[in-house]
Design a protein around this motif. Sequence first.
Motif, PDB file in Angstrom:
ATOM      1  N   GLN A 399     -76.220 -50.315  69.941  1.00 17.08           N
ATOM      2  CA  GLN A 399     -76.022 -50.888  71.278  1.00 17.08           C
ATOM      3  C   GLN A 399     -77.331 -51.471  71.818  1.00 17.08           C
ATOM      4  N   ARG A 400     -78.422 -50.758  71.582  1.00 18.62           N
ATOM      5  CA  ARG A 400     -79.721 -51.253  72.046  1.00 18.62           C
ATOM      6  C   ARG A 400     -80.112 -52.531  71.309  1.00 18.62           C
ATOM      7  N   VAL A 401     -79.825 -52.584  70.015  1.00 21.25           N
ATOM      8  CA  VAL A 401     -80.142 -53.781  69.233  1.00 21.25           C
ATOM      9  C   VAL A 401     -79.303 -54.960  69.701  1.00 21.25           C
ATOM     10  N   ASP A 402     -78.006 -54.743  69.860  1.00 23.97           N
ATOM     11  CA  ASP A 402     -77.105 -55.826  70.251  1.00 23.97           C
ATOM     12  C   ASP A 402     -77.424 -56.378  71.632  1.00 23.97           C
ATOM     13  N   SER A 403     -77.978 -55.534  72.495  1.00 24.47           N
ATOM     14  CA  SER A 403     -78.240 -55.974  73.864  1.00 24.47           C
ATOM     15  C   SER A 403     -79.629 -56.574  74.048  1.00 24.47           C
ATOM     16  N   SER A 404     -80.496 -56.442  73.044  1.00 24.82           N
ATOM     17  CA  SER A 404     -81.889 -56.878  73.264  1.00 24.82           C
ATOM     18  C   SER A 404     -82.432 -57.817  72.199  1.00 24.82           C
ATOM     19  N   ASP A 405     -81.737 -57.988  71.065  1.00 24.65           N
ATOM     20  CA  ASP A 405     -82.226 -58.847  69.977  1.00 24.65           C
ATOM     21  C   ASP A 405     -83.696 -58.552  69.640  1.00 24.65           C
ATOM     22  N   PRO A 406     -84.031 -57.325  69.252  1.00 25.79           N
ATOM     23  CA  PRO A 406     -85.438 -56.974  69.041  1.00 25.79           C
ATOM     24  C   PRO A 406     -85.985 -57.568  67.752  1.00 25.79           C
ATOM     25  N   THR A 407     -87.307 -57.583  67.653  1.00 24.57           N
ATOM     26  CA  THR A 407     -87.934 -57.994  66.402  1.00 24.57           C
ATOM     27  C   THR A 407     -87.674 -56.961  65.324  1.00 24.57           C
ATOM     28  N   ILE A 408     -87.814 -55.680  65.673  1.00 24.11           N
ATOM     29  CA  ILE A 408     -87.598 -54.622  64.691  1.00 24.11           C
ATOM     30  C   ILE A 408     -86.849 -53.464  65.330  1.00 24.11           C
ATOM     31  N   ALA A 409     -85.898 -52.907  64.566  1.00 23.65           N
ATOM     32  CA  ALA A 409     -85.157 -51.714  64.960  1.00 23.65           C
ATOM     33  C   ALA A 409     -85.526 -50.603  63.985  1.00 23.65           C
ATOM     34  N   MET A 410     -85.793 -49.402  64.524  1.00 27.32           N
ATOM     35  CA  MET A 410     -86.278 -48.313  63.682  1.00 27.32           C
ATOM     36  C   MET A 410     -85.499 -47.028  63.951  1.00 27.32           C
ATOM     37  N   ALA A 411     -85.190 -46.323  62.864  1.00 27.91           N
ATOM     38  CA  ALA A 411     -84.647 -44.970  62.938  1.00 27.91           C
ATOM     39  C   ALA A 411     -85.301 -44.191  61.818  1.00 27.91           C
ATOM     40  N   HIS A 412     -85.513 -42.917  62.016  1.00 30.21           N
ATOM     41  CA  HIS A 412     -86.207 -42.160  60.979  1.00 30.21           C
ATOM     42  C   HIS A 412     -85.318 -41.920  59.764  1.00 30.21           C
ATOM     43  N   GLU A 413     -84.104 -41.435  59.992  1.00 29.68           N
ATOM     44  CA  GLU A 413     -83.212 -41.120  58.873  1.00 29.68           C
ATOM     45  C   GLU A 413     -82.268 -42.292  58.612  1.00 29.68           C
ATOM     46  N   PRO A 414     -82.044 -42.631  57.340  1.00 31.02           N
ATOM     47  CA  PRO A 414     -81.198 -43.795  57.022  1.00 31.02           C
ATOM     48  C   PRO A 414     -79.779 -43.675  57.554  1.00 31.02           C
ATOM     49  N   GLU A 415     -79.277 -42.469  57.652  1.00 31.64           N
ATOM     50  CA  GLU A 415     -77.911 -42.286  58.132  1.00 31.64           C
ATOM     51  C   GLU A 415     -77.723 -42.842  59.539  1.00 31.64           C
ATOM     52  N   ALA A 416     -78.794 -42.842  60.328  1.00 26.66           N
ATOM     53  CA  ALA A 416     -78.707 -43.362  61.688  1.00 26.66           C
ATOM     54  C   ALA A 416     -78.581 -44.880  61.721  1.00 26.66           C
ATOM     55  N   LEU A 417     -78.768 -45.545  60.577  1.00 26.84           N
ATOM     56  CA  LEU A 417     -78.654 -47.004  60.522  1.00 26.84           C
ATOM     57  C   LEU A 417     -77.301 -47.463  59.982  1.00 26.84           C
ATOM     58  N   GLU A 418     -76.440 -46.527  59.606  1.00 22.86           N
ATOM     59  CA  GLU A 418     -75.131 -46.914  59.070  1.00 22.86           C
ATOM     60  C   GLU A 418     -74.328 -47.765  60.050  1.00 22.86           C
ATOM     61  N   PRO A 419     -74.251 -47.421  61.341  1.00 27.22           N
ATOM     62  CA  PRO A 419     -73.482 -48.280  62.260  1.00 27.22           C
ATOM     63  C   PRO A 419     -74.040 -49.690  62.358  1.00 27.22           C
ATOM     64  N   LEU A 420     -75.333 -49.850  62.153  1.00 30.97           N
ATOM     65  CA  LEU A 420     -75.964 -51.161  62.264  1.00 30.97           C
ATOM     66  C   LEU A 420     -75.819 -51.962  60.976  1.00 30.97           C
ATOM     67  N   LEU A 421     -76.117 -51.333  59.841  1.00 31.97           N
ATOM     68  CA  LEU A 421     -76.123 -52.045  58.563  1.00 31.97           C
ATOM     69  C   LEU A 421     -74.757 -52.089  57.893  1.00 31.97           C
ATOM     70  N   GLN A 422     -73.955 -51.053  58.111  1.00 34.17           N
ATOM     71  CA  GLN A 422     -72.609 -50.960  57.536  1.00 34.17           C
ATOM     72  C   GLN A 422     -72.626 -51.064  56.009  1.00 34.17           C
ATOM     73  N   ILE A 423     -73.674 -50.550  55.385  1.00 36.33           N
ATOM     74  CA  ILE A 423     -73.721 -50.469  53.926  1.00 36.33           C
ATOM     75  C   ILE A 423     -72.847 -49.288  53.514  1.00 36.33           C
ATOM     76  N   PRO A 424     -71.892 -49.465  52.604  1.00 35.90           N
ATOM     77  CA  PRO A 424     -70.923 -48.409  52.281  1.00 35.90           C
ATOM     78  C   PRO A 424     -71.558 -47.113  51.788  1.00 35.90           C
ATOM     79  N   ASP A 425     -72.589 -47.207  50.968  1.00 34.97           N
ATOM     80  CA  ASP A 425     -73.184 -46.017  50.373  1.00 34.97           C
ATOM     81  C   ASP A 425     -74.667 -45.954  50.728  1.00 34.97           C
TER      82      ASP A 425
END
Length: 574
Positions: A399-425
């Motif tokens: 939600q923060r990425v979609d609302s702000s178009d940032p240069t970089i989005a960061m999360a420590h654990e990869p699982e937290a990026l699943e909603p953003l990247l939607q990579i199956p595995d």
Amino acid sequence: MLLRLLACLVGGAIAAFPVAVIFGLTETEVKDDFGIVPATLSLKPGYSSLDTGLLGTIYDSDFTQYGVGMNVKLDGLPANLSKIHSVDSPELKRVRRAYAGMFQDPDEIRAGYSNAMADAVTSTVLRTELEAGLVLALVAFVISSLHGAASTRRTLAATIGVLFIISSGYSVHRYLEWKSVNELPEPTYPVEVLADTPLKNAVVDSRTTAALIDGVVPLARAQLDREEQANQEFLANADETIGQAVSAGQIASPGEGETAVLLLSDMHSNADMIKVYRQLVAEVNDSYGEGTLQVALFDGDQAYGGAADKSAVDNMAKIAARSYAVVGNHDSHLTIQQMRDAGMTVLSGPAVDIGNGLSAVGVIDPNLTKQGALFVADNVQRPGTGDMTEKEAGEILKQRVDSSDPTIAMAHEPEALEPLLQIPDMTKDGMTNWFAGDQRLADPDAGDHPDDGVPDLEASAVAYGHWHREFHYRVVGNSDGTWSVVMELGTAGGVSPVQSLSHFSTPQTIPGKRASAAIMVVNNDSGLVTAVQELSTDRDGDFQAGETHHIGSFDGQPYDVPEQANTRAPSSSD
């Protein structure tokens, strides 16, 4: 009526002050880690002490301030310590190595614990002052209301005075009781081997403990000497090889209208690697120009989450002129406060401007903890911030990425990026296979881009860490002809991913494995990433600047990679 109420509140606060102070001294406890062991910190009158449980307690009156010392009570021991049967056993050698590394600079360690305790005492005093002050204010208001208006002021003053006397008497009684309970036991025994150390006046309450310390301390000193020698050799080699790489123009640096950003993850308070990155940034700015490398982004697990990390966090904040960080699972609420106190910006809300029109956004890891800092494996359940899962935290990040178009989005654990990247595995094997795909844009025309399985991204770069693996990146195309770079960052502190008594990394030891960081170059106008480069440091201190991978043109136009390298050797005038 309003003035009387105000007077009661002020009087209640004054009357409650002695109680608040004594509660701060006697009731405050801090849960933390003492080296590799969970511990409880509290205050004691007249001396500081280390309560080991079955092995007894060590007392020292020198480490006090204003007649008050700190007690460290060990709450448990790693299970592997049950294998220790002698002072020279292999298991105890490993423990000595951990503690020798942790306490090469005891003044900084002690300062961290003292700072955490001071904050906790202040919090207890303020909380008690508020609670007790309100109660006493209510008592004063009720008593003063029972008399006529003419005598209200005298009654109120007398009531507050009596309450203050009662509060002071109770506090003195509680202090004397606290002091008597914590008097030194009899008999105590000196420790001969500490005679020429800062602990020369330390005593213990057990002959067995005194004998054990006499046997262990010389071995620990030898271990400490070995660790310090290893540190010196590591840093000397790193200093030399950094100078060679910078002089040869091997460090990716920004062209006109670009910004270079240093990416660091999983530092875990490693003092040697913090010095390496500070040296690198200083030499790059000195040789290439002061504005070359000004921004550092930390992708979580900056520390181990304890009070002893304060000095490391302070020094991390000095790596670059501006520092921004997400919070990892090994960090804690205390780490967050340490980072903010050090001047680092914690990415825990809307996108933050990091300079030159660029921005960064992140999310706090819901599994942040400080329990079992050095010896908690990644698959062990940790007490988190609540019931939020990594994926739910990822939804917030999206939600923060979609609302702000940032240069970089960061999360420590990869699982937290699943909603953003939607990579199956997004397991380790799955991401290894995904990164093996095309890393360069194919055709920049809108709608014609590699089949990377990732939806259009509003962020120009997405990064995670946590796994302590090698640096990986992949460029994904967006339908409008732009691109985004997805990166897995290695461990900037060179920390072993699984900690045990036989294999571990501590803040003061040389890296336990090859350390890895990265530089990302971004076009200021388009916000697109134009180059990435891995920086690595081997366990012997050999620093290496990897190949600079060019992703787009300097002006941000799609996939027009120039022939010349995006590096700049020092000019003759430097």
